[in-house]
Design a protein around this motif. Structure first.
Motif, mmCIF file in Angstrom:
data_model
loop_
_atom_site.group_PDB
_atom_site.id
_atom_site.type_symbol
_atom_site.label_atom_id
_atom_site.label_comp_id
_atom_site.label_asym_id
_atom_site.label_seq_id
_atom_site.Cartn_x
_atom_site.Cartn_y
_atom_site.Cartn_z
ATOM 1 N N HIS A 1 47.335 22.866 5.521
ATOM 2 C CA HIS A 1 47.776 23.540 6.750
ATOM 3 C C HIS A 1 47.606 25.059 6.615
ATOM 4 O O HIS A 1 47.060 25.735 7.481
ATOM 5 N N VAL B 1 44.055 26.333 6.897
ATOM 6 C CA VAL B 1 43.540 26.372 8.269
ATOM 7 C C VAL B 1 44.177 27.532 9.043
ATOM 8 O O VAL B 1 43.515 28.205 9.844
ATOM 9 N N ASP B 2 45.443 27.802 8.777
ATOM 10 C CA ASP B 2 46.111 28.936 9.424
ATOM 11 C C ASP B 2 45.439 30.252 9.018
ATOM 12 O O ASP B 2 45.191 31.136 9.847
ATOM 13 N N MET C 1 42.053 30.547 10.720
ATOM 14 C CA MET C 1 42.207 30.953 12.123
ATOM 15 C C MET C 1 42.263 32.473 12.239
ATOM 16 O O MET C 1 41.777 33.058 13.195
ATOM 17 N N TRP D 1 37.509 28.128 12.989
ATOM 18 C CA TRP D 1 38.276 26.992 13.466
ATOM 19 C C TRP D 1 38.593 26.101 12.283
ATOM 20 O O TRP D 1 37.987 26.239 11.224
ATOM 21 N N GLY D 2 39.503 25.184 12.500
ATOM 22 C CA GLY D 2 39.803 24.276 11.411
ATOM 23 C C GLY D 2 40.699 23.155 11.846
ATOM 24 O O GLY D 2 41.229 23.139 12.957
ATOM 25 N N ALA D 3 40.819 22.178 10.946
ATOM 26 C CA ALA D 3 41.763 21.083 11.149
ATOM 27 C C ALA D 3 42.245 20.663 9.775
ATOM 28 O O ALA D 3 41.457 20.636 8.822
#
Lengths: 194, 90, 390
Positions: free
Chosen positions: A27, A30-31, A34, A39-41
């Motif tokens: 998490h 990805v933060d 950003m 982008w990310g997941a």
């Protein structure tokens, strides 16, 4: 520039034990991404959470919106939070040729398991870093955020993005100590020559 | 597996279907036999049936199967004479 | 506007808070639980004055929401799978009483065997009742559509409850960057709560008493259908309004991706539409002109928009993540029924896949797309109308 900006999408698999924070690490990555206009997941292994069991978490970092929702089977990068899981799990399973591994290791030596062709090994002593900052919970060194620091360096991301992400997801003393741990890991991660 | 065979949601319990779950442990329960009174309460409470029990006639003798014990510590909690210690492993 | 990284479930929780929901009642079930946990955290931190009613079952959870909504309050619940099945009786009561309320369904397959992964059997089992049903593709869409549902359900031309469906884990537990609108934006978008009647203490009003005239009862049923048909234009209008405020238009009832010059279409709903987009790009790279028809609303089923999108194509592949056992996939059934009654005769094939959470990615859609083109080119039609993949 680093992997995150060179490739269309970078697929990452985290290995750790249930309770070590692999999901939070994904998490946080990805933060941080950003904050670099990427982008990310990030997603956990879908299933029951089991403390102590070898677990995996996943992240995609991309220059475009991540549309795919399927599992990652051929990662570009593997991150190993706890070397002990390498005794039970093949952490290199499916890794792409030329892939990268980031391993929490005190010895900075190549793992004893056979390495797939072309994989570059990076190590950082995240356990030492966690202990130095007193990041210990229920007897476990909290290495997850330090490992994100090391990973971010390899992906070519800025330290400031990681620190902003840490402060967005954590707060208070935990944010402060983990920021310092991430910073040190970002500086100390090294590539091990084959 | 053929498409046209009758596939049922059935399975039979067997040892170790989740793999060698002993690898999950961060602490391991160790029985102090000088204190153990052989009551069998730990065997009764173990959620994963990893405590073996043997009836010696006068009392039970219990032992732990570390291949599968996850180290949850329930045996340590329920032992009435504190004959189990949780020893750090990781 | 804040840009955050959120799971699909946390997007639902933020939307519920931003919509100034007054009452939440739910019972925990994986993978829904973190929605209500997050709402509970928001209540605890004092950032919302919502009331959470704790109950012993999903049946009671929706009953509590029903009571609160009937009394005039914006109310919300969330569930999945077995919890939804246990709630099923109340799902009928809320819709047939014409009470606006919103429910999130984190779609999960149904046992036996016990399984927590996604498929659409739970949400599709609710499609004949009178709830609006929308399915999301991304976490941003989860957040936006949940907020919009409050406006759509409370529109006097609709006055029916609504479901936001999000796939278990691949949305509910996946973190994505999401734009969370400011409270002022949502306040300017959502009007005060509207509903057809309010039951107040001290004022005698009976809801649901035994009917004295069965034709009246008949017309009530018919009216629920009409309310859903009316919802079509409300959904389109609300999508435009939200787009003006946030810059995010989704196309209303359906969205077309690379449809303009497409020979073939994929049609489907839910998170895997993202993989269909990538597959379409890859199929076009090898000269096969595919497009995606994303069915955003399952109810009301967007007949006219689907007809317009499908007309003139060489073939359509409809993907269902559930099956009406003994017939075919529910989206296929809806889609082909209307095309037939409109006199349109083109090859439409149903592929049922991803059941029980079986992982499906864009490579699979590419493979299925190629084989469909071969099938249609060789036979001039389809050789079977329903295939299970793999």
């Amino acid at each position: 520039m680093g992997l995150a900006f060179e490739k269309e999408v970078v697929e990452i698999r985290f290995h750790g034990r249930g309770g070590q924070g692999a999901v939070t690490a994904a998490h946080l990555l990805v933060d941080a991404a950003m904050r670099e206009n990427l982008w990310g997941a990030a997603f956990p292994f879908f299933g029951a959470e089991r403390r102590g069991a070898p677990v995996t978490a996943y992240a995609r970092v991309s220059r475009r919106v991540v549309s795919t929702k399927s599992m990652i089977k051929k990662p570009d990068v593997v991150v190993v939070l706890d070397q002990a899981v390498m005794n039970y799990v093949n952490v290199f399973d499916g890794i792409k040729n030329g892939g990268v591994a980031v391993i929490n290791s005190a010895t900075h030596t190549l793992p004893s398991t056979r390495l797939p062709a072309g994989v570059r090994i990076h190590t950082v002593d995240a356990t030492r870093i966690a202990l130095d900052f007193g990041l210990v919970l229920a007897g476990w060194p909290l290495v997850n955020i330090a490992m994100v620091g090391a990973l971010a360096r390899i992906l070519g991301m800025k330290l400031s993005s990681v620190l902003e992400a840490v402060n967005s997801i954590l707060s208070g003393r935990a944010a402060e100590l983990n920021s310092r741990a991430a910073e040190r890991a970002y500086r100390e991660v090294v590539e091990v020559e084959a | 597996m053929k498409r046209d065979e009758l596939i049922l949601p059935l399975s039979r319990p067997k040892v170790g279907v989740q793999g060698t779950t002993g690898s999950w442990r961060i602490r391991k329960p160790v029985i102090n036999y000088s204190k153990c009174i052989g009551c069998g309460i730990c065997w009764l409470y173990c959620p994963d049936s990893t405590i073996d029990i043997e009836d010696t006639g006068s009392r039970f003798r219990v032992s732990i199967d570390y291949t599968y014990c996850k180290g949850c510590g329930i045996c340590w909690t329920v032992c009435p004479v504190k004959a189990i210690d949780m020893v750090k492993e990781v | 506007m804040a840009r955050l990284t959120l799971t699909g479930n946390h997007c639902v929780a933020h939307a519920v808070k931003l919509a100034r929901v007054k009452v939440v009642s739910a019972y925990p079930i994986t993978p829904q639980t973190t929605i209500v946990e997050k709402i509970s955290e928001l209540v605890d931190s004092g950032s919302t004055n919502m009331k959470i009613i704790r109950v012993e079952s999903e049946h009671s959870a929706l009953a509590a929401v029903y009571g609160a909504a009937t009394a005039g309050l914006r109310a919300f619940t969330a569930t999945s799978s077995h919890g939804l099945l246990y709630m099923h009786e109340m799902v009928w009561w809320v819709a047939q009483a014409r009470i606006p309320a919103v429910m999130a369904i984190v779609t999960r397959t149904i046992g036996p065997p016990w399984n927590i992964w996604t498929d659409h059997h739970d949400v599709m089992g609710q499609r004949d009742i009178g709830w609006i049903i929308t399915m999301a593709e991304s976490n941003q869409e989860v957040l936006d559509e949940t907020i919009k549902l409050f406006k759509i359900t409370e529109d006097p031309e609709v006055f029916l409850p609504g479901i936001i469906g999000l796939d278990a884990f691949i949305l509910s537990h996946t973190v994505e960057p999401v734009e969370v609108p400011d409270q002022e934006i949502v306040d300017s978008f959502l009007p005060e709560r509207r509903q057809p009647y309010v039951i107040k203490s001290g004022e005698a009003l009976v809801m649901g008493n035994v009917p004295s005239d069965l034709l009246v009862n008949f017309r009530m049923r018919e009216g629920v259908h009409r309310g859903l048909r009316n919802a079509e234009k409300v959904i389109e209008r609300v999508d435009l309004e939200w787009g003006k405020l946030t810059g995010r238009h989704y196309g209303g009832l359906v969205e077309c991706y690379r449809c303009e010059d497409a020979d073939y279409l994929f049609a489907g709903a839910g998170a895997w539409v993202g993989d269909m987009r990538i597959a379409v790009d890859k199929l076009r790279d090898i000269g096969l002109r595919f497009g995606v028809l994303k069915i955003r609303y399952i109810r009301p089923f967007p007949y006219s928009r689907v007809f317009e999108a499908v007309r003139g194509r060489k073939g359509v592949l409809v993907f269902d993540r559930s099956i009406s056992a003994g017939s075919a996939g529910p989206i296929f059934l809806d889609l082909t029924t209307h095309l037939y009654s409109s006199g349109l005769r083109i090859p439409v094939k149903n592929v049922v896949t991803g059941l029980a959470g079986f992982d499906i990615g864009y490579e699979d859609f590419v493979k299925i797309g190629k084989s469909f083109v071969n099938e249609v080119s060789e036979s001039g039609w389809i050789t079977s109308f329903l295939d299970f993949y793999p």
